[in-house]
Design a protein around this motif. Structure first.
Motif, PDB file in Angstrom:
ATOM      1  N   SER A 117       0.774  -1.479  -0.286  1.00 14.42           N
ATOM      2  CA  SER A 117       0.202   0.277  -0.142  1.00 14.42           C
ATOM      3  C   SER A 117       1.051   1.203  -0.002  1.00 14.42           C
ATOM      4  O   SER A 117       0.520   1.902  -1.128  1.00 14.42           O
ATOM      5  CB  SER A 117      -0.775   0.486   1.491  1.00 14.42           C
ATOM      6  N   GLU A 118       1.953   1.255   0.486  1.00 12.13           N
ATOM      7  CA  GLU A 118       3.550   2.453   0.871  1.00 12.13           C
ATOM      8  C   GLU A 118       3.443   2.650  -0.675  1.00 12.13           C
ATOM      9  O   GLU A 118       3.847   3.953  -1.273  1.00 12.13           O
ATOM     10  CB  GLU A 118       3.742   2.291   1.734  1.00 12.13           C
ATOM     11  N   TYR A 122       3.143   6.135  -2.890  1.00 12.89           N
ATOM     12  CA  TYR A 122       4.651   7.002  -3.423  1.00 12.89           C
ATOM     13  C   TYR A 122       4.471   6.933  -5.274  1.00 12.89           C
ATOM     14  O   TYR A 122       4.703   8.269  -4.809  1.00 12.89           O
ATOM     15  CB  TYR A 122       5.577   5.816  -2.908  1.00 12.89           C
ATOM     16  N   GLU A 123       4.140   6.033  -5.126  1.00 12.96           N
ATOM     17  CA  GLU A 123       4.505   6.101  -6.931  1.00 12.96           C
ATOM     18  C   GLU A 123       2.713   7.011  -7.782  1.00 12.96           C
ATOM     19  O   GLU A 123       2.727   7.871  -8.133  1.00 12.96           O
ATOM     20  CB  GLU A 123       3.733   5.114  -7.234  1.00 12.96           C
ATOM     21  N   ILE A 124       1.755   6.934  -6.713  1.00  9.63           N
ATOM     22  CA  ILE A 124       1.059   8.071  -6.902  1.00  9.63           C
ATOM     23  C   ILE A 124       1.305   9.613  -6.493  1.00  9.63           C
ATOM     24  O   ILE A 124       0.816  10.455  -8.107  1.00  9.63           O
ATOM     25  CB  ILE A 124      -0.353   7.712  -5.417  1.00  9.63           C
ATOM     26  N   LEU A 195       1.642  -9.997  -5.452  1.00  7.24           N
ATOM     27  CA  LEU A 195       1.136  -9.920  -4.321  1.00  7.24           C
ATOM     28  C   LEU A 195       0.772  -8.758  -4.113  1.00  7.24           C
ATOM     29  O   LEU A 195       1.977  -7.888  -4.107  1.00  7.24           O
ATOM     30  CB  LEU A 195       2.420 -10.287  -3.234  1.00  7.24           C
ATOM     31  N   LEU A 196      -0.767  -8.641  -3.749  1.00  9.30           N
ATOM     32  CA  LEU A 196      -1.256  -6.819  -3.325  1.00  9.30           C
ATOM     33  C   LEU A 196      -1.431  -7.109  -2.138  1.00  9.30           C
ATOM     34  O   LEU A 196      -2.871  -7.806  -1.750  1.00  9.30           O
ATOM     35  CB  LEU A 196      -2.311  -6.453  -4.364  1.00  9.30           C
ATOM     36  N   ASP A 197      -1.003  -5.908  -1.588  1.00 11.13           N
ATOM     37  CA  ASP A 197      -1.532  -5.649   0.025  1.00 11.13           C
ATOM     38  C   ASP A 197      -1.790  -4.556   0.429  1.00 11.13           C
ATOM     39  O   ASP A 197      -1.616  -2.939   0.455  1.00 11.13           O
ATOM     40  CB  ASP A 197      -0.115  -5.075   0.813  1.00 11.13           C
ATOM     41  N   GLU A 198      -3.495  -4.716   0.241  1.00 11.46           N
ATOM     42  CA  GLU A 198      -4.727  -3.822   0.538  1.00 11.46           C
ATOM     43  C   GLU A 198      -4.840  -3.004  -0.965  1.00 11.46           C
ATOM     44  O   GLU A 198      -3.955  -1.539  -1.038  1.00 11.46           O
ATOM     45  CB  GLU A 198      -4.402  -3.190   2.032  1.00 11.46           C
ATOM     46  N   PRO A 199      -4.804  -3.953  -2.040  1.00 11.44           N
ATOM     47  CA  PRO A 199      -4.768  -2.675  -2.982  1.00 11.44           C
ATOM     48  C   PRO A 199      -5.297  -1.257  -3.384  1.00 11.44           C
ATOM     49  O   PRO A 199      -5.393  -0.159  -3.998  1.00 11.44           O
ATOM     50  CB  PRO A 199      -4.646  -3.847  -4.240  1.00 11.44           C
ATOM     51  N   GLU A 200      -6.288  -1.090  -2.589  1.00  7.70           N
ATOM     52  CA  GLU A 200      -7.283  -0.460  -2.461  1.00  7.70           C
ATOM     53  C   GLU A 200      -7.716   0.470  -1.784  1.00  7.70           C
ATOM     54  O   GLU A 200      -8.168   1.861  -2.196  1.00  7.70           O
ATOM     55  CB  GLU A 200      -9.330  -1.295  -1.608  1.00  7.70           C
ATOM     56  N   VAL A 201      -6.347   0.882  -1.285  1.00  8.80           N
ATOM     57  CA  VAL A 201      -5.785   2.396  -0.635  1.00  8.80           C
ATOM     58  C   VAL A 201      -6.334   3.269  -1.763  1.00  8.80           C
ATOM     59  O   VAL A 201      -6.018   3.693  -2.260  1.00  8.80           O
ATOM     60  CB  VAL A 201      -4.441   1.593  -0.065  1.00  8.80           C
ATOM     61  N   SER A 202      -6.982   3.857  -0.868  1.00  6.64           N
ATOM     62  CA  SER A 202      -7.139   5.755  -1.949  1.00  6.64           C
ATOM     63  C   SER A 202      -8.077   5.279  -3.015  1.00  6.64           C
ATOM     64  O   SER A 202      -8.540   6.502  -3.554  1.00  6.64           O
ATOM     65  CB  SER A 202      -5.671   6.270  -2.541  1.00  6.64           C
ATOM     66  N   ILE A 228      -3.442 -11.274  -2.483  1.00  3.15           N
ATOM     67  CA  ILE A 228      -4.078 -10.218  -2.642  1.00  3.15           C
ATOM     68  C   ILE A 228      -4.434 -10.331  -0.912  1.00  3.15           C
ATOM     69  O   ILE A 228      -5.585 -10.892  -0.651  1.00  3.15           O
ATOM     70  CB  ILE A 228      -5.354  -9.667  -3.019  1.00  3.15           C
ATOM     71  N   ALA A 229      -3.903  -9.662   0.117  1.00  2.00           N
ATOM     72  CA  ALA A 229      -4.196  -9.133   0.941  1.00  2.00           C
ATOM     73  C   ALA A 229      -5.361  -7.648   1.390  1.00  2.00           C
ATOM     74  O   ALA A 229      -5.425  -6.554   0.037  1.00  2.00           O
ATOM     75  CB  ALA A 229      -3.107  -8.469   2.209  1.00  2.00           C
ATOM     76  N   THR A 230      -6.803  -8.363   1.762  1.00  2.00           N
ATOM     77  CA  THR A 230      -8.138  -7.072   1.490  1.00  2.00           C
ATOM     78  C   THR A 230      -8.800  -6.853   2.591  1.00  2.00           C
ATOM     79  O   THR A 230      -8.627  -9.125   2.967  1.00  2.00           O
ATOM     80  CB  THR A 230      -8.313  -7.173   0.235  1.00  2.00           C
ATOM     81  N   HIS A 231      -9.888  -5.681   3.392  1.00  2.00           N
ATOM     82  CA  HIS A 231     -10.860  -6.185   3.273  1.00  2.00           C
ATOM     83  C   HIS A 231     -11.975  -5.578   3.342  1.00  2.00           C
ATOM     84  O   HIS A 231     -12.615  -5.064   4.185  1.00  2.00           O
ATOM     85  CB  HIS A 231     -10.098  -6.343   5.930  1.00  2.00           C
ATOM     86  N   SER A 232     -11.657  -4.654   2.279  1.00  2.00           N
ATOM     87  CA  SER A 232     -12.360  -4.360   1.561  1.00  2.00           C
ATOM     88  C   SER A 232     -13.718  -5.605   0.787  1.00  2.00           C
ATOM     89  O   SER A 232     -13.269  -5.697   0.532  1.00  2.00           O
ATOM     90  CB  SER A 232     -11.887  -3.587   0.096  1.00  2.00           C
ATOM     91  N   PRO A 233     -14.826  -4.977   1.445  1.00  2.00           N
ATOM     92  CA  PRO A 233     -16.322  -5.392   1.093  1.00  2.00           C
ATOM     93  C   PRO A 233     -16.732  -5.412  -0.414  1.00  2.00           C
ATOM     94  O   PRO A 233     -16.981  -6.171  -0.845  1.00  2.00           O
ATOM     95  CB  PRO A 233     -17.333  -5.133   1.732  1.00  2.00           C
ATOM     96  N   PHE A 234     -16.010  -4.649  -1.144  1.00  2.00           N
ATOM     97  CA  PHE A 234     -16.211  -4.315  -2.681  1.00  2.00           C
ATOM     98  C   PHE A 234     -15.389  -4.463  -3.328  1.00  2.00           C
ATOM     99  O   PHE A 234     -15.835  -5.592  -4.415  1.00  2.00           O
ATOM    100  CB  PHE A 234     -15.795  -2.703  -2.821  1.00  2.00           C
ATOM    101  N   MET A 235     -14.110  -5.242  -2.356  1.00  2.00           N
ATOM    102  CA  MET A 235     -13.597  -6.199  -3.987  1.00  2.00           C
ATOM    103  C   MET A 235     -13.522  -7.325  -3.199  1.00  2.00           C
ATOM    104  O   MET A 235     -13.813  -8.490  -4.546  1.00  2.00           O
ATOM    105  CB  MET A 235     -12.104  -6.217  -3.285  1.00  2.00           C
ATOM    106  N   LEU A 236     -13.928  -7.359  -2.010  1.00  2.00           N
ATOM    107  CA  LEU A 236     -14.447  -9.361  -1.787  1.00  2.00           C
ATOM    108  C   LEU A 236     -15.209  -9.965  -2.204  1.00  2.00           C
ATOM    109  O   LEU A 236     -15.696 -10.660  -2.843  1.00  2.00           O
ATOM    110  CB  LEU A 236     -14.479  -8.980  -0.242  1.00  2.00           C
TER     111      LEU A 236
END
Length: 278
Positions: A117-118, A122-124, A195-202, A228-236
């Motif tokens: 996520s960081e 950073y890339e943003i 491997l994506l760690d909380e890609p929903e950030v932002s 993918i590590a996430t707890h976003s209900p929209f992605m899940l």
């Protein structure tokens, strides 16, 4: 033929089940007293868990074991000469997947990477700054009577590069969500393990759904595999994924609508259902 075979580069991963004298040392303390079977990965696998559950730690351990681009070397919370993070990683085991002809892979694709996520945040900032500076220079150049092509060519000269280097970043043109989507468009390439760690950030809920649909497409048609590590209900709710519930001691496999975070959203909106009908 691409799209007819769902690629699995990483078939399984077993976390270390070794113990040490001090159970409070990281990362052993994250998995202390857990009864964990090996992860068996699908084309898209989700590690669901609340903050502090260890889902990001698991991704980083996998990335270090596999030596993926983006891996983050972690340090232990102990004093002394023992590299407990390296020790834990060395005790983990994994197995490669197979290609469409049944041949076991011997290495992971070059484009494979761990995106945190960081990294996204950073890339943003980098993308926003680069876009704003180039747009501003192009406008000024054309205002002085030059064509758009001449303006674009100017960016490739040493003078143009020097101008970009010295112009200060003043304001953001794009929202973080728009820029995050641009980041994923540039970095998620075919034929790779991600491997994506909380890609929903932002990302807004709408963009989270769009990203999940794009991930589904990359896995289905372009030979990508995702963990993918996430707890976003929209992605899940959108991902065609196998879901491990990291909040459970045995890391059991669950359906997305059974998960605590999703149930909370459901119960909340169910409680206010009449207000939406007015």
């Amino acid at each position: 033929m691409k799209g007819d075979f769902l690629m699995i580069y990483l078939s399984s991963f077993k976390l270390s089940d070794k113990s040490i004298k001090n159970p409070n040392i990281y990362p052993y303390n994250v998995f202390h007293r857990k009864d964990i079977d090996p992860f068996i990965f699908a084309p898209i696998t989700v590690l669901y868990g609340n903050n502090g559950s260890g889902k990001s730690t698991i991704l980083n351990i996998i990335a270090n074991k596999l030596m993926l681009t983006g891996k983050e070397y972690a340090t232990s919370n102990s004093f002394g000469i023992v590299d407990y993070c390296g020790k834990f990683s060395s005790e983990c085991q994994f197995s490669y997947g197979e290609d469409e002809f049944g041949n076991v892979f011997r290495k992971f694709p070059e484009n494979s990477r761990f995106i945190k996520s960081e990294d996204i945040l950073y890339e943003i900032k980098k993308i926003q700054q680069r876009q704003i500076l180039s747009d501003g220079m192009e406008y000024d150049y054309m205002k002085n009577g030059h064509s758009q092509k001449e303006a674009e060519d100017n960016f490739q000269t040493q003078e143009g590069r020097n101008q970009i280097e010295y112009i200060e970043f003043a304001q953001e043109k794009y929202s973080n969500g728009e820029t995050a989507m641009q980041f994923f468009e540039e970095y998620l390439l075919p034929d790779a393990l991600y491997l994506l760690d909380e890609p929903e950030v932002s990302l807004s809920p709408a963009n989270q759904v769009l990203l999940a649909k794009e991930i589904n497409k990359l896995a289905r048609l372009l030979s990508c595999q995702f963990i993918i590590a996430t707890h976003s209900p929209f992605m899940l709710g959108t991902l065609n994924a196998k879901i491990y519930n990291i909040d459970k001691d045995d890391y059991s496999i669950c359906e997305w609508y059974e998960l605590e975070n999703v149930r909370y959203f459901y119960d909340f909106f169910k409680k206010h259902e009449k207000e939406f009908e007015e």
